[in-house]
Write a protein that holds these residues in place. Structure first.
Motif, PDB file in Angstrom:
ATOM      1  N   GLY A 138      20.660 -76.390  13.049  1.00 50.68           N
ATOM      2  CA  GLY A 138      20.592 -77.399  14.097  1.00 50.68           C
ATOM      3  C   GLY A 138      19.264 -78.122  14.198  1.00 50.68           C
ATOM      4  O   GLY A 138      19.130 -79.084  14.939  1.00 50.68           O
ATOM      5  N   ARG A 139      18.278 -77.673  13.464  1.00 54.23           N
ATOM      6  CA  ARG A 139      16.981 -78.354  13.469  1.00 54.23           C
ATOM      7  C   ARG A 139      16.992 -79.456  12.424  1.00 54.23           C
ATOM      8  O   ARG A 139      17.711 -79.365  11.442  1.00 54.23           O
ATOM      9  CB  ARG A 139      15.861 -77.356  13.162  1.00 54.23           C
ATOM     10  CG  ARG A 139      15.679 -76.305  14.249  1.00 54.23           C
ATOM     11  CD  ARG A 139      14.490 -75.419  13.946  1.00 54.23           C
ATOM     12  NE  ARG A 139      14.616 -74.791  12.631  1.00 54.23           N
ATOM     13  CZ  ARG A 139      15.036 -73.555  12.439  1.00 54.23           C
ATOM     14  NH1 ARG A 139      15.395 -72.801  13.435  1.00 54.23           N
ATOM     15  NH2 ARG A 139      15.109 -73.060  11.220  1.00 54.23           N
ATOM     16  N   PRO A 140      16.187 -80.481  12.613  1.00 56.58           N
ATOM     17  CA  PRO A 140      16.140 -81.547  11.605  1.00 56.58           C
ATOM     18  C   PRO A 140      15.673 -81.011  10.255  1.00 56.58           C
ATOM     19  O   PRO A 140      14.767 -80.185  10.181  1.00 56.58           O
ATOM     20  CB  PRO A 140      15.118 -82.537  12.167  1.00 56.58           C
ATOM     21  CG  PRO A 140      15.033 -82.235  13.613  1.00 56.58           C
ATOM     22  CD  PRO A 140      15.344 -80.771  13.762  1.00 56.58           C
ATOM     23  N   GLY A 141      16.317 -81.482   9.201  1.00 52.47           N
ATOM     24  CA  GLY A 141      15.954 -81.071   7.857  1.00 52.47           C
ATOM     25  C   GLY A 141      14.772 -81.859   7.324  1.00 52.47           C
ATOM     26  O   GLY A 141      14.248 -82.777   7.970  1.00 52.47           O
ATOM     27  N   VAL A 142      14.349 -81.530   6.128  1.00 53.26           N
ATOM     28  CA  VAL A 142      13.193 -82.159   5.506  1.00 53.26           C
ATOM     29  C   VAL A 142      13.434 -83.648   5.287  1.00 53.26           C
ATOM     30  O   VAL A 142      12.554 -84.474   5.539  1.00 53.26           O
ATOM     31  CB  VAL A 142      12.855 -81.459   4.166  1.00 53.26           C
ATOM     32  CG1 VAL A 142      11.767 -82.192   3.420  1.00 53.26           C
ATOM     33  CG2 VAL A 142      12.449 -80.026   4.416  1.00 53.26           C
ATOM     34  N   TRP A 144      15.416 -85.717   6.945  1.00 55.45           N
ATOM     35  CA  TRP A 144      15.381 -86.411   8.239  1.00 55.45           C
ATOM     36  C   TRP A 144      13.937 -86.549   8.732  1.00 55.45           C
ATOM     37  O   TRP A 144      13.507 -87.613   9.161  1.00 55.45           O
ATOM     38  CB  TRP A 144      16.213 -85.647   9.274  1.00 55.45           C
ATOM     39  CG  TRP A 144      16.319 -86.339  10.593  1.00 55.45           C
ATOM     40  CD1 TRP A 144      17.278 -87.216  10.981  1.00 55.45           C
ATOM     41  CD2 TRP A 144      15.415 -86.218  11.708  1.00 55.45           C
ATOM     42  NE1 TRP A 144      17.045 -87.647  12.261  1.00 55.45           N
ATOM     43  CE2 TRP A 144      15.907 -87.051  12.734  1.00 55.45           C
ATOM     44  CE3 TRP A 144      14.256 -85.494  11.933  1.00 55.45           C
ATOM     45  CZ2 TRP A 144      15.272 -87.179  13.959  1.00 55.45           C
ATOM     46  CZ3 TRP A 144      13.623 -85.610  13.157  1.00 55.45           C
ATOM     47  CH2 TRP A 144      14.130 -86.453  14.152  1.00 55.45           C
ATOM     48  N   ARG A 145      13.178 -85.448   8.650  1.00 57.60           N
ATOM     49  CA  ARG A 145      11.783 -85.484   9.115  1.00 57.60           C
ATOM     50  C   ARG A 145      10.954 -86.446   8.283  1.00 57.60           C
ATOM     51  O   ARG A 145      10.099 -87.158   8.812  1.00 57.60           O
ATOM     52  CB  ARG A 145      11.179 -84.085   9.080  1.00 57.60           C
ATOM     53  CG  ARG A 145      11.757 -83.180  10.152  1.00 57.60           C
ATOM     54  CD  ARG A 145      11.024 -81.885  10.227  1.00 57.60           C
ATOM     55  NE  ARG A 145      11.037 -81.216   8.933  1.00 57.60           N
ATOM     56  CZ  ARG A 145      11.241 -79.927   8.766  1.00 57.60           C
ATOM     57  NH1 ARG A 145      11.442 -79.153   9.785  1.00 57.60           N
ATOM     58  NH2 ARG A 145      11.235 -79.395   7.574  1.00 57.60           N
ATOM     59  N   THR A 146      11.209 -86.511   6.970  1.00 55.15           N
ATOM     60  CA  THR A 146      10.466 -87.429   6.099  1.00 55.15           C
ATOM     61  C   THR A 146      10.763 -88.872   6.458  1.00 55.15           C
ATOM     62  O   THR A 146       9.849 -89.695   6.568  1.00 55.15           O
ATOM     63  CB  THR A 146      10.826 -87.161   4.625  1.00 55.15           C
ATOM     64  OG1 THR A 146      10.549 -85.797   4.327  1.00 55.15           O
ATOM     65  CG2 THR A 146      10.044 -88.049   3.698  1.00 55.15           C
ATOM     66  N   ARG A 147      12.048 -89.189   6.643  1.00 52.07           N
ATOM     67  CA  ARG A 147      12.409 -90.559   7.015  1.00 52.07           C
ATOM     68  C   ARG A 147      11.780 -90.951   8.345  1.00 52.07           C
ATOM     69  O   ARG A 147      11.271 -92.063   8.492  1.00 52.07           O
ATOM     70  CB  ARG A 147      13.921 -90.698   7.108  1.00 52.07           C
ATOM     71  CG  ARG A 147      14.594 -90.744   5.779  1.00 52.07           C
ATOM     72  CD  ARG A 147      16.081 -90.972   5.942  1.00 52.07           C
ATOM     73  NE  ARG A 147      16.751 -90.819   4.671  1.00 52.07           N
ATOM     74  CZ  ARG A 147      17.968 -90.354   4.538  1.00 52.07           C
ATOM     75  NH1 ARG A 147      18.674 -90.017   5.591  1.00 52.07           N
ATOM     76  NH2 ARG A 147      18.502 -90.243   3.339  1.00 52.07           N
ATOM     77  N   HIS A 148      11.841 -90.051   9.312  1.00 53.78           N
ATOM     78  CA  HIS A 148      11.280 -90.376  10.618  1.00 53.78           C
ATOM     79  C   HIS A 148       9.754 -90.441  10.582  1.00 53.78           C
ATOM     80  O   HIS A 148       9.154 -91.250  11.285  1.00 53.78           O
ATOM     81  CB  HIS A 148      11.784 -89.396  11.669  1.00 53.78           C
ATOM     82  CG  HIS A 148      13.147 -89.753  12.152  1.00 53.78           C
ATOM     83  ND1 HIS A 148      14.275 -89.561  11.393  1.00 53.78           N
ATOM     84  CD2 HIS A 148      13.560 -90.344  13.293  1.00 53.78           C
ATOM     85  CE1 HIS A 148      15.316 -89.995  12.045  1.00 53.78           C
ATOM     86  NE2 HIS A 148      14.927 -90.483  13.202  1.00 53.78           N
ATOM     87  N   ALA A 149       9.133 -89.615   9.771  1.00 55.31           N
ATOM     88  CA  ALA A 149       7.672 -89.684   9.643  1.00 55.31           C
ATOM     89  C   ALA A 149       7.265 -91.008   9.014  1.00 55.31           C
ATOM     90  O   ALA A 149       6.291 -91.639   9.450  1.00 55.31           O
ATOM     91  CB  ALA A 149       7.155 -88.512   8.811  1.00 55.31           C
ATOM     92  N   ALA A 150       8.016 -91.459   8.007  1.00 62.13           N
ATOM     93  CA  ALA A 150       7.716 -92.752   7.382  1.00 62.13           C
ATOM     94  C   ALA A 150       7.892 -93.878   8.386  1.00 62.13           C
ATOM     95  O   ALA A 150       7.071 -94.808   8.448  1.00 62.13           O
ATOM     96  CB  ALA A 150       8.622 -92.975   6.170  1.00 62.13           C
ATOM     97  N   GLY A 151       8.941 -93.817   9.191  1.00 65.75           N
ATOM     98  CA  GLY A 151       9.142 -94.825  10.243  1.00 65.75           C
ATOM     99  C   GLY A 151       8.027 -94.811  11.259  1.00 65.75           C
ATOM    100  O   GLY A 151       7.557 -95.867  11.705  1.00 65.75           O
ATOM    101  N   ASP A 152       7.575 -93.608  11.622  1.00 68.04           N
ATOM    102  CA  ASP A 152       6.461 -93.494  12.570  1.00 68.04           C
ATOM    103  C   ASP A 152       5.194 -94.109  12.003  1.00 68.04           C
ATOM    104  O   ASP A 152       4.445 -94.788  12.710  1.00 68.04           O
ATOM    105  CB  ASP A 152       6.214 -92.027  12.932  1.00 68.04           C
ATOM    106  CG  ASP A 152       7.341 -91.429  13.768  1.00 68.04           C
ATOM    107  OD1 ASP A 152       8.156 -92.205  14.316  1.00 68.04           O
ATOM    108  OD2 ASP A 152       7.395 -90.190  13.863  1.00 68.04           O
TER     109      ASP A 152
END
Length: 176
Positions: A138-142, A144-152
């Protein structure tokens, strides 16, 4: 951990406990069936990584596979390292299936059907292991976190660019 994961992981791991213990108890018998596959594995491993020491004895390879199954099953069942355990089990299941259920070599129709059934049962278990290997509880995977970090990072860069332009305009106004 959800009740589904709490029950499903040990259930999926149970066959690997049984198979690992069985292979350790009768490594010589399993090695006889596994020899054609272990020979191909050793040849391929020596070709791909010539400097890496690789045991060539089928009994030793069967025992290594059995221990990998026991460790992977324990990791998956206890939830200590379930994704890694599932990957280890998936990796050990491929040679086990090819060596243990070569339905394509059977001439007797009944034995062929039995081996084919077990081959596809193991293929189904492989699918379950791949799902378990990707399960992030249920936690975000790698990804998802990579895409969101790039967006950030992009969002922060735009903000910094706007801030720099505003400050440059203010500085230009104060100088004039």
């Amino acid at each position: 951990m959800t009740p589904t994961r709490l029950l499903a992981r040990p259930m999926l791991a149970s066959m690997f406990f049984v198979g690992g213990v069985s292979s350790l108890k009768d490594a010589e018998g399993a090695a006889g069936r596994a020899k054609p596959v272990t020979d191909r594995i050793v040849t391929t491993a020596n070709r791909l990584a010539p400097g890496v020491p690789m045991p060539s004895d089928p009994v030793t390879l069967v025992r290594i596979n059995a221990v990998a199954q026991l460790i992977g099953a324990a990791a998956l069942a206890t939830g200590r390292a379930p994704r890694l355990g599932a990957l280890v089990l998936a990796g050990s299941l491929v040679p086990t299936t090819v060596a243990g259920h070569p339905f394509w070599d059977e001439t007797d129709p009944a034995m062929r059907a039995n081996q084919k059934f077990h081959f596809f049962k193991n293929l189904s278990m492989l699918g379950g292991l791949l799902i378990a290997a990707g399960d992030t509880s249920g936690r975000p995977g790698v990804v998802w976190r990579t895409r969101h970090a790039a967006g950030d990072v992009r969002r922060q860069a735009r903000h910094l660019r706007r801030t720099a332009k505003l400050e440059a305009r203010l500085a230009a106004k104060t100088l004039t």
